[in-house]
Write an enzyme that holds these catalytic residues in place. Structure first.
Site, short mmCIF file in Angstrom:
data_model
loop_
_atom_site.label_atom_id
_atom_site.label_comp_id
_atom_site.label_asym_id
_atom_site.label_seq_id
_atom_site.Cartn_x
_atom_site.Cartn_y
_atom_site.Cartn_z
CE1 TYR A 127 -1.60 3.44 2.67
CE2 TYR A 127 -3.44 2.88 1.13
CZ TYR A 127 -2.75 3.89 2.03
OH TYR A 127 -3.48 4.94 2.36
N1 LIG Z 1 -9.33 7.53 5.96
C1 LIG Z 1 -8.29 7.90 6.36
O1 LIG Z 1 -8.10 8.19 7.46
C2 LIG Z 1 -7.12 8.06 5.11
C3 LIG Z 1 -7.23 7.87 4.09
N2 LIG Z 1 -6.39 8.36 3.00
C4 LIG Z 1 -6.76 8.21 1.49
O2 LIG Z 1 -7.88 9.16 1.45
C5 LIG Z 1 -8.77 8.42 0.16
C6 LIG Z 1 -9.98 8.23 0.97
O3 LIG Z 1 -9.95 7.44 1.83
P1 LIG Z 1 -11.16 6.68 2.47
O4 LIG Z 1 -12.45 7.56 2.23
O5 LIG Z 1 -10.81 6.34 3.76
O6 LIG Z 1 -11.17 5.56 1.42
P2 LIG Z 1 -11.86 4.14 1.29
O7 LIG Z 1 -11.04 3.16 1.82
O8 LIG Z 1 -13.55 4.51 1.84
O9 LIG Z 1 -12.10 3.93 -0.17
C7 LIG Z 1 -12.66 4.85 -1.04
C8 LIG Z 1 -13.44 3.84 -2.13
O10 LIG Z 1 -12.44 3.49 -3.06
C9 LIG Z 1 -12.99 2.34 -3.77
N3 LIG Z 1 -12.34 1.40 -4.23
C10 LIG Z 1 -11.32 0.48 -3.48
N4 LIG Z 1 -10.78 -0.32 -4.46
C11 LIG Z 1 -11.15 -0.22 -5.62
C12 LIG Z 1 -10.83 -0.59 -6.67
N5 LIG Z 1 -10.08 -1.59 -7.17
N6 LIG Z 1 -11.55 0.05 -8.00
C13 LIG Z 1 -12.38 1.12 -7.88
N7 LIG Z 1 -12.71 1.49 -6.69
C14 LIG Z 1 -12.11 1.12 -5.58
C15 LIG Z 1 -13.89 1.80 -2.73
O11 LIG Z 1 -15.12 1.15 -3.24
P3 LIG Z 1 -16.18 -0.12 -2.59
O12 LIG Z 1 -16.77 0.91 -1.58
O13 LIG Z 1 -17.00 -0.43 -3.60
O14 LIG Z 1 -15.21 -0.98 -2.22
C16 LIG Z 1 -14.30 2.91 -1.84
O15 LIG Z 1 -15.56 3.29 -1.76
C17 LIG Z 1 -7.90 7.12 -0.11
O16 LIG Z 1 -7.22 7.38 -1.22
C18 LIG Z 1 -7.08 7.08 1.06
O17 LIG Z 1 -5.86 6.05 0.83
C19 LIG Z 1 -5.09 8.54 3.25
C20 LIG Z 1 -4.64 8.38 4.87
C21 LIG Z 1 -5.75 8.28 5.69
N1 LIG Z 2 -8.22 3.48 1.15
C1 LIG Z 2 -7.99 3.75 2.60
N2 LIG Z 2 -6.80 4.12 2.89
C2 LIG Z 2 -6.32 4.73 4.07
C3 LIG Z 2 -7.26 4.27 5.11
C4 LIG Z 2 -8.62 3.90 4.79
O1 LIG Z 2 -9.62 3.77 5.77
N3 LIG Z 2 -9.04 3.73 3.29
N4 LIG Z 2 -7.27 4.59 6.60
C5 LIG Z 2 -5.96 5.01 6.84
C6 LIG Z 2 -5.39 5.22 8.17
O2 LIG Z 2 -6.44 6.11 8.73
C7 LIG Z 2 -4.10 5.57 8.82
O3 LIG Z 2 -3.95 6.73 8.08
C8 LIG Z 2 -3.90 5.56 10.24
O4 LIG Z 2 -3.00 5.61 10.64
C9 LIG Z 2 -4.81 5.02 5.59
N5 LIG Z 2 -5.06 4.73 4.48
#
Ligand SMILES: NC(=O)C1=CN([C@@H]2O[C@H](COP(=O)(O)OP(=O)(O)OC[C@H]3O[C@@H](n4cnc5c(N)ncnc54)[C@H](OP(=O)(O)O)[C@@H]3O)[C@@H](O)[C@H]2O)C=CC1
Ligand SMILES: Nc1nc2c(c(=O)[nH]1)N=C([C@H](O)[C@@H](O)CO)CN2
Length: 236
Positions: free
Chosen positions: A148
């Site tokens: 990742y």
């Molecule tokens: N949440 C956090 O604290 C953090 C988030 N981030 C980044 O911020 C962004 C948003 O985070 P967050 O809202 O938690 O994201 P999520 O984990 O909720 O994922 C967002 C969406 O991505 C879709 N997805 C996953 N894999 C695929 C694929 N192969 N093809 C198409 N769609 C896909 C999922 O669809 P489905 O629902 O259908 O599976 C999901 O709805 C991400 O890029 C994440 O890496 C970074 C650090 C911390």
């Molecule tokens: N696709 C996602 N990416 C990440 C998520 C998540 O929920 N979906 N969550 C994190 C964590 O919050 C991490 O930042 C905690 O240290 C990272 N990326």
């Protein structure tokens, strides 16, 4: 001059951060196109607000190419592309290669192909942006999410290459969040440990990502840059 008709495309916007940003952009008066992998009530809610929702699974190259075709079929111009879709996979013994491939597909190949094949849609004559949603974890890697973190580091490098390639017509930037929003299965111990990793000790919620996105869309002089959204994790 921004064209109010040019939609903003945001991938993976059926839940959490992507959904919040899509709803806020609609509230700002932008037409929005989203990608979603799984149909949810939230997708129907966005449709009812006028968003175009395109089903897409980026886990295969054909899936990415089919999505790109669907985008071209739905619009002849784009104001911005936000690459938000992501899976947060850890290594699974015996399935490491599959995990690596899945991380590469969604975090690198999808943004790469979508940028190359949709850049022409951003050249409508007004302000244009590509925003990659990365992760602050690229600063030091992750023992528990190796593939990742590596794929998010690759996404950060795509920001630099596409910023150079697409200037001056299109700005290309990244947002590098750390803990933004817990997942429902995160227990109290995990939450306490995660909050202790930054000097601000917050779970800020998705609005802080939207505010950074808004800043990048509104500022004409930022490209090839990443906004760090980590509550000061780097100070510990
Ligand atoms: N949440 C956090 O604290 C953090 C988030 N981030 C980044 O911020 C962004 C948003 O985070 P967050 O809202 O938690 O994201 P999520 O984990 O909720 O994922 C967002 C969406 O991505 C879709 N997805 C996953 N894999 C695929 C694929 N192969 N093809 C198409 N769609 C896909 C999922 O669809 P489905 O629902 O259908 O599976 C999901 O709805 C991400 O890029 C994440 O890496 C970074 C650090 C911390
Ligand atoms: N696709 C996602 N990416 C990440 C998520 C998540 O929920 N979906 N969550 C994190 C964590 O919050 C991490 O930042 C905690 O240290 C990272 N990326």
């Amino acid at each position: 001059m921004s064209n109010p008709e040019a939609p903003i495309l945001i991938t993976g916007a059926a839940q959490r951060i992507g959904l919040h940003c899509a709803e806020r952009l609609l509230g700002d008066g932008h037409p929005v196109i989203i990608s979603y992998r799984t149909e949810r009530e939230s997708v129907e809610r966005l449709r009812k607000r006028g968003a175009t929702a395109l089903q897409a699974d980026f886990s295969t190259t054909d899936g990415i190419l089919a999505f790109i075709e669907a985008v071209h079929a739905h619009t002849g111009q784009l104001r911005a592309i936000v690459h938000n879709a992501s899976d947060w996979l850890s290594e699974k013994p015996g399935h490491e290669a599959e995990t690596f491939q899945q991380m590469f597909q969604v975090h690198m190949l999808a943004p790469y192909l979508i940028n190359l094949r949709c850049a022409e849609l951003l050249k409508y004559g007004g302000p244009a942006d590509i925003v990659h949603i990365g992760d602050d974890v690229t600063r030091k890697g992750s023992a528990k999410h190796i593939a990742y973190a590596a794929s998010k580091a690759g996404l950060e490098n795509l920001t630099l290459s596409f910023a150079a390639l697409l200037a001056p017509t299109i700005k290309v930037n990244g947002i590098s969040p750390a803990m933004i929003q817990f997942n429902s299965g995160d227990d109290e111990a995990y939450r306490r440990k995660a909050l202790a990793k930054s000097v601000l000790g917050l779970e800020p919620g998705p609005e802080v990502v939207y505010l950074s996105l808004r800043h990048l869309l509104d500022n004409p002089y930022i490209t090839g840059t990443h906004i760090t959204l980590n509550g000061g994790r780097h100070l510990i």
